[in-house]
Design a protein around this motif. Structure first.
Motif, short mmCIF file in Angstrom:
data_model
loop_
_atom_site.label_atom_id
_atom_site.label_comp_id
_atom_site.label_asym_id
_atom_site.label_seq_id
_atom_site.Cartn_x
_atom_site.Cartn_y
_atom_site.Cartn_z
N GLU A 9 4.68 65.10 -92.71
CA GLU A 9 4.14 63.83 -93.20
C GLU A 9 5.25 62.81 -93.44
O GLU A 9 5.12 61.64 -93.06
N ALA A 10 6.32 63.23 -94.11
CA ALA A 10 7.36 62.27 -94.47
C ALA A 10 8.68 62.97 -94.73
O ALA A 10 8.72 64.16 -95.03
N ILE A 11 9.76 62.20 -94.61
CA ILE A 11 11.10 62.65 -95.03
C ILE A 11 11.69 61.53 -95.86
O ILE A 11 11.69 60.37 -95.45
N ILE A 12 12.22 61.90 -97.03
CA ILE A 12 12.78 60.92 -97.95
C ILE A 12 14.27 61.18 -98.10
O ILE A 12 14.67 62.29 -98.49
N GLY A 49 -0.75 62.16 -86.62
CA GLY A 49 0.09 61.70 -85.53
C GLY A 49 1.24 60.81 -85.95
O GLY A 49 1.92 60.23 -85.09
N LYS A 50 1.50 60.73 -87.26
CA LYS A 50 2.53 59.83 -87.77
C LYS A 50 3.53 60.59 -88.64
O LYS A 50 3.22 61.62 -89.23
N VAL A 51 4.75 60.06 -88.71
CA VAL A 51 5.78 60.55 -89.63
C VAL A 51 6.36 59.34 -90.34
O VAL A 51 6.75 58.36 -89.70
N GLN A 52 6.44 59.42 -91.67
CA GLN A 52 7.00 58.34 -92.46
C GLN A 52 8.41 58.69 -92.91
O GLN A 52 8.67 59.80 -93.38
N LEU A 53 9.33 57.75 -92.73
CA LEU A 53 10.70 57.91 -93.22
C LEU A 53 10.94 56.90 -94.33
O LEU A 53 10.62 55.71 -94.18
N SER A 105 10.74 51.74 -95.94
CA SER A 105 9.71 52.67 -95.48
C SER A 105 9.35 52.32 -94.05
O SER A 105 8.97 51.18 -93.75
N LYS A 106 9.47 53.31 -93.16
CA LYS A 106 9.12 53.08 -91.75
C LYS A 106 8.22 54.21 -91.27
O LYS A 106 8.40 55.37 -91.66
N VAL A 107 7.27 53.85 -90.41
CA VAL A 107 6.29 54.82 -89.92
C VAL A 107 6.42 54.91 -88.40
O VAL A 107 6.48 53.89 -87.70
N PHE A 108 6.46 56.13 -87.90
CA PHE A 108 6.65 56.37 -86.47
C PHE A 108 5.59 57.33 -85.95
O PHE A 108 5.01 58.12 -86.70
#
Length: 702
Positions: free
Chosen positions: A335-338, A367-371, A413-416
């Protein structure tokens, strides 16, 4: 089944202190009777602390009573409950997290030389708080009726107990009364003892905390968990566990085997095994293996795990690290990496990252990953704690949590898309070009086998032709030479090196090559294909008996690479009808573009040449998954290397995540006028300084 926390002796710590006499042996004996009265669970904790040995040492140093007085002092509160001292002051209870901080501070102070190991024990309070916020708040309205929480590197148990407290805090963000069961495993005896004792004191089942290596044995193989938190050791070797995980190249533990599709869409069983110097991603795979399938639980599982930067990008396509990242991302679990600030942890100043995984993502996350770049969100500590010089303030935790919940593509915050992190590693080949000639030097080189040339050359220089008849007499000397020169050699090659038949076979090749050279002459050939044909004809004409391997060895010895020579043909393919259609479908191309895939037209219909490849000119290109391989090749490779082609059979798929790439902030260079002004100012400020440094007085000695 746990036998609980109790003591059947007549002693308590206060009674030991109050009845102590001026005899350290009696106090030590009474204390050991007190320890013997505990339940088996507590006795295991005592053993892991090596407490009996410590008591003996304190008794010998005559400080045991003094230490016990500190533990029973009414002015020191080591219990989890709030108490009042003799002066009426309230003493706040010491939580598990607080006990972990005490333990970490003691290690940091008294074991600074080994501080890398010390940092494995404890995760800062605010990092755990951020992890619990990211793990539980997004699903607070849909929590399962009962919760199983797991930490495979649980240390003193801070993450487990803080998770439970965060869920059940009546004034907190979750405020749930649901039943929570904690599970953990820890390899360090002292921290394991802290964790297990805390579980007993707070009424949790201490049998759910296991001692040992999480990687070596899967204690909880039959259990799936709702939530998992972990700060595994990173940059630490797992070689001691390797023999329990792998047998040669075969993986024994199913936690570390995964299913991935190759470039052609075929399902393959791959090893999820990172390099032996860093096992952090194995801990992540352990948690992934314990996620609840959605067909068994509609809530699925959520994971929060701390890693350093190498987990993001170390390992090429097809490596264990890359396969793990690919497996997680292609299954849409990440889901995300912080990114956390540097110097957040006690033992290291490097950048660290929290990975958030779920196998039940919300619809807008699929289908998304948030950084999230939280590297600049911190407040400075008044006093450094080891390498730790900063911490999150509550507002920083709230800001990061809100960024995660809002999932906006702006600022830090960026979403890919998942595929944005993937790439094809494609092999680009070029043709082999060889010139050939029979020369005495090249013929002489056949005396030695390729790969064993150094020891064979040494042996022949030592004993000459005697090596062919007396090789066994020199075996000891040859082995001594290999050892002295530290030449690594496999048992198979050593057997070849010491085999008289192999030496004689090479000597015979020299004789054959000399005959071929006499028949063919010493003409230089720039067409290796023609040279090979002439050699084959000469072998037949001279009625020489050669195996294919021996013939190949002679051709190889007589040739060398030459960029002006013609290309070496490997095979001529006859491609028509269905056979041609199948190849075009397999490569995903058209007949006009077959040369870009290594099939070159001959000028005759249905005939295509495949050239030998030059391994020295072989190259690879990392091509984003979102781009067509052929279009990239035409744009980035073909204009610079006209005779190159793609070898799709070697194509591997990799994944890596680069925070620097996505959050890089360009710092423009200063203008020339600004730099000039600064230089002039510095010159003005230092005017006369150099003159004063080099000036001196002339002393008249006359």
């Amino acid at each position: 089944m746990s036998n609980g926390f109790y003591n059947v002796s007549d002693w308590t710590l206060k009674k030991l202190v109050n009845t102590a006499v001026n005899n350290r042996q009696i106090l030590e004996a009474n204390f050991k009777v007190y320890l013997d009265g505990f339940s088996d669970d507590v006795k295991e904790i005592i053993a892991k602390f090596d407490l009996r040995n410590q008591i003996r040492k304190m008794s010998q140093a005559d400080v045991l009573l003094e230490v016990l007085e500190k533990f029973t002092s009414p002015y020191i509160n080591l219990s989890p409950e709030e108490v009042t001292d003799l002066d009426g002051r309230k003493l706040v209870g010491l939580s598990n997290l607080g006990m972990g901080q005490v333990f970490e501070e003691l290690i940091r102070r008294f074991n600074e030389d080994n501080n890398e190991e010390a940092g494995e024990h404890f995760t800062p309070r605010e990092v755990i708080q951020l992890m619990t916020h990211l793990l539980f708040i997004p699903v607070k309205v849909g929590l399962p009726p009962t919760m199983l929480i797991y930490d495979g590197a649980c240390g003193s148990g801070g993450m487990l107990t803080e998770s439970k407290n965060f869920i059940q805090d009546s004034e907190g963000a979750i405020a749930s009364s649901t039943a929570v069961t904690l599970y953990g495993k820890e390899v360090n005896g002292e921290t394991y003892a802290i964790c297990k004792s805390d579980m007993m004191i707070k009424g949790d089942n201490p049998q759910n905390i296991r001692f040992g290596s999480t990687l070596a044995t899967d204690e909880f193989a039959g259990i799936k968990f709702d939530f998992m938190l972990e700060n595994p050791p990173y940059g630490k070797s797992w070689k001691t566990e390797q023999k329990l995980i792998m047998d040669g190249k075969d993986v024994l533990d199913p936690r570390f085997q995964i299913q991935l599709q190759d470039y052609w869409g075929e399902q393959q069983t791959e090893n999820a095994i990172p390099r032996s110097s860093d096992g952090q991603l194995l801990f992540l795979m352990d948690m992934v293996s314990k996620m609840k399938p959605l067909d068994l639980s509609p809530f699925g599982s959520r994971i929060a795990s701390v890693h350093n930067g190498s987990a993001l990008f170390t390992g090429d396509a097809g490596s264990g690290e890359s396969n793990i990242r690919r497996y997680i991302i292609e299954n849409d679990w990440l889901e995300a990496i912080i990114q956390l600030p540097q110097n957040m942890f006690y033992n290291t100043g490097i950048s660290t990252y929290i990975w958030v995984l779920s196998n039940n993502e919300a619809a807008h996350r699929k289908g998304k990953v948030q950084l999230i770049d939280g590297s600049d969100l911190y407040r400075k500590l008044r006093k450094n704690l080891g390498a730790k010089n900063c911490e999150f303030a509550p507002e920083h935790i709230e800001q990061i949590t809100n960024l995660y919940l809002d999932m906006k593509h702006e600022g830090i915050s960026k979403v890919f898309d998942n595929r944005d992190f993937g790439f094809y590693k494609v092999t680009v080949e070029r043709p082999l070009r060889l010139a050939a000639q029979f020369t005495p030097e090249r013929i002489a080189s056949l005396r030695f086998i390729s790969g064993l040339q150094e020891p064979m050359t040494w042996a022949y220089e030592q004993w000459g032709d005697r090596i062919y008849s007396d090789l066994k007499d020199y075996e000891k000397d040859i082995k001594a030479y290999l050892e002295k020169e530290e030449i690594s050699i496999t048992p198979k090659n050593l057997k070849v090196l010491l085999d008289p038949k192999k030496w004689q076979g090479q000597r015979n090749l020299i004789d054959v090559a000399e005959k071929l050279g006499s028949a063919i002459g010493d003409e230089i050939w720039t067409d290796f294909n023609g040279f090979s044909t002439v050699v084959e004809d000469a072998i037949k004409d001279l009625n020489l008996k050669l195996s294919d391997a021996e013939q190949k060895q002679i051709l190889s010895a007589m040739s060398c690479q030459d960029e002006t020579a013609t290309k070496v043909v490997k095979k001529v393919h006859k491609l028509k009808g269905d056979k041609l259609a199948q190849l075009l479908d397999y490569l995903g191309t058209t007949e006009d573009n077959l040369a870009d895939y290594g099939y070159f037209p001959t000028g005759q219909a249905g005939s295509w040449i495949e050239y030998e490849t030059d391994s020295n000119l072989r190259d690879t290109e990392n091509i984003p998954l979102n781009e067509t391989i052929h279009s990239y090749f035409l744009r980035e490779v073909k204009p610079h290397v006209e005779d190159a082609w793609l070898d799709l059979s070697k194509t591997a798929i990799g994944y890596e995540i680069s925070f620097n790439k996505y959050f890089y902030k360009h710092q423009p260079l200063r203008s020339l006028s600004e730099v000039t002004a600064e230089i002039l100012q510095l010159e003005a400020e230092t005017e006369g300084l150099l003159k004063n440094l080099v000036s001196f007085s002339v002393v008249d000695l006359g």
